[in-house]
Design an enzyme around this catalytic site. Structure first.
Site, PDB file in Angstrom:
ATOM      1  N   CYS A 227      27.671  35.543  40.524  1.00 56.58           N
ATOM      2  CA  CYS A 227      28.832  36.769  40.858  1.00 56.58           C
ATOM      3  C   CYS A 227      29.897  36.585  40.735  1.00 56.58           C
ATOM      4  O   CYS A 227      30.354  35.522  42.185  1.00 56.58           O
ATOM      5  CB  CYS A 227      27.856  37.774  41.808  1.00 56.58           C
ATOM      6  SG  CYS A 227      28.937  39.193  42.821  1.00 56.58           S
TER       7      CYS A 227
ATOM      8  N   CYS B 149      31.345  37.633  44.330  1.00 59.28           N
ATOM      9  CA  CYS B 149      30.566  37.138  45.879  1.00 59.28           C
ATOM     10  C   CYS B 149      31.500  35.791  45.979  1.00 59.28           C
ATOM     11  O   CYS B 149      31.272  35.641  46.836  1.00 59.28           O
ATOM     12  CB  CYS B 149      29.486  37.154  45.138  1.00 59.28           C
ATOM     13  SG  CYS B 149      27.932  38.938  44.857  1.00 59.28           S
TER      14      CYS B 149
END
Lengths: 312, 108
Positions: B31, B34
């Site tokens: 991600c 993230c």
């Protein structure tokens, strides 16, 4: 007017930390321009791309990795990079005053607006309620949470096709819902989508209603021009219908077009002296990482010549 | 204060039975947003050093059962636990100041 002595005035403040803003910072810092980057989200939209395969010099690089490199390069060259969201700009006596959401002020002699764009929402009443819990604007982040579930992807461009292709690997059934009768995305991707048995394409249609109380249980889908709707059982909706520019906080200062994009000329100048703009927040055609980076470089060089002029 | 690395095994002891509030960053290596939040969360942990709070990271691949139990469907997601309960949660990229503000509120 009295300026307190401890207030540091930057030569250049860049609002936005995506490809445009960070490239501008690299160019400015190399010319010893005292530069501050205010970034709400480092890397901008580029970090949402799992793979970037069209940035020259890299066969393939993860979006976040490319953006980490740009940020590190800007910092290494001396630009200051702060994680903050600018939400007010004023100009007084050729100095720009910027306030961020946390109440801090920053002062600069010139500005580059490169705050990019954000995903366009469906515009349905309960959309925000389900954000992060069924509604997603980032397929690469959230696709694995939909293992063996049914999902809808809304949109018709490359991003929507990519989302459908990725989700098809995890989900049981993917419904790809698009407003028009053909896709805007690349033919290669469209063909891949058509080959997969667990993607059902629903054209000329849009999501009329999101159903569910605590979690999403389905959507009502209907033809764009009205008529009957059909209910689809889905647990997730991936929204890939383009981006919008959130430029209201600068609308009193710089001229915007009807899509709220900042109007720039081919030197990235706005209608205000000392204010430049670059990347997806502007009227530049084709929103691409490499284009945003190039535009950022141009904006920095224009800001540099502006600073030279006001100094002399 | 170093960030605590969580998994399905230590979650109960480190978070649910913690004497102090815990900020949990639900993330995954695939991600992008993230990953960009990583250094920001690290800075938050440093800023709160010596204060009655814990900052923890939970990789949803390595602690899938816990992520599912807490209905994480989108990452990055942040949840603040106090006395074994979720007292605040927010989804998506946040600024450092925003996270700090929300942590301060829970400590008070």
């Amino acid at each position: 007017m009295h300026f307190s002595l401890c207030t540091f005035v930057y030569d250049l403040i860049i609002i936005g930390g995506g490809p445009a803003g960070l490239t501008a910072a690299i160019y400015a810092a190399r010319r010893a321009v005292k530069t501050l980057v205010l970034a709400k989200e480092f890397g901008g939209q580029a970090v949402y791309a799992s793979k970037v395969e069209n940035f020259p010099g890299f066969d393939m690089i993860a979006g976040y990795e490319l953006m980490e490199k740009m940020k590190a390069q800007a910092e290494h060259l001396g630009a200051e990079v702060k994680n903050a969201e600018a939400n007010e700009i004023k100009k007084e006596n050729d100095i720009f005053f910027i306030r961020d959401k946390d109440g801090n002020s920053h002062e600069g002699k010139s500005l580059i607006l490169s705050f990019g764009a954000v995903p366009r929402k469906l515009g349905l009443p309960n959309e925000d309620k389900f954000k992060g819990n069924g509604i997603s604007y980032c397929a690469t982040c959230d696709a694995p949470f939909y293992r063996n579930k049914n999902v809808a992807v809304v949109g018709g461009g490359n991003a929507a096709l990519d989302a459908a292709l990725l989700l098809a690997k995890f989900a049981k059934q993917v419904y790809l819902i698009h407003r028009r009768d053909e896709f805007k995305g690349e033919v290669v991707r469209v063909n891949e989508v058509k080959k997969l048995s667990n993607i059902e394409i629903i054209l000329n249609s849009e999501v009329k209603e999101i159903k569910g109380e605590k979690n999403i249980t389905g959507v009502a889908v209907g033809k764009v021009d009205g008529g009957e709707t059909q209910d689809l059982e889905v647990n997730g909706i991936f929204v890939e219908i383009g981006h919008i520019v959130e430029s209201d906080f600068v609308s009193k200062m710089v001229a915007l077009d009807e899509q709220k994009q900042i109007i720039v000329n081919n030197k990235n100048e706005t209608n205000v002296a000392g204010v430049f703009a670059a990347g997806d927040a502007t009227t530049v055609p084709y929103k691409q990482i490499v284009i945003a980076a190039g535009e950022g470089a141009k904006a920095a060089l224009s800001a540099y010549s502006y600073l030279q002029k006001v100094r002399s | 204060m170093a960030e605590v690395i969580l998994n399905d095994q230590n979650f109960e002891n480190e978070v649910l039975k913690s004497d102090v509030p815990v900020l949990v960053d639900f993330w995954a290596p695939w991600c992008g947003p993230c990953k960009m939040m990583g250094p920001i969360v690290e800075e938050v942990a440093k800023k709160f050093e010596g204060k009655p709070v814990k900052v923890a990271k939970l990789n949803v691949d390595e602690a899938a059962a816990t992520a599912e139990k807490y209905n994480v469907m989108s990452i990055p997601t942040f949840k603040i636990f106090k006395g074994g309960e979720v007292v605040d949660e927010f989804v998506g990229v946040q600024t450092k100041e925003e996270i700090m503000k929300r942590l301060e509120k829970v400590i008070k």
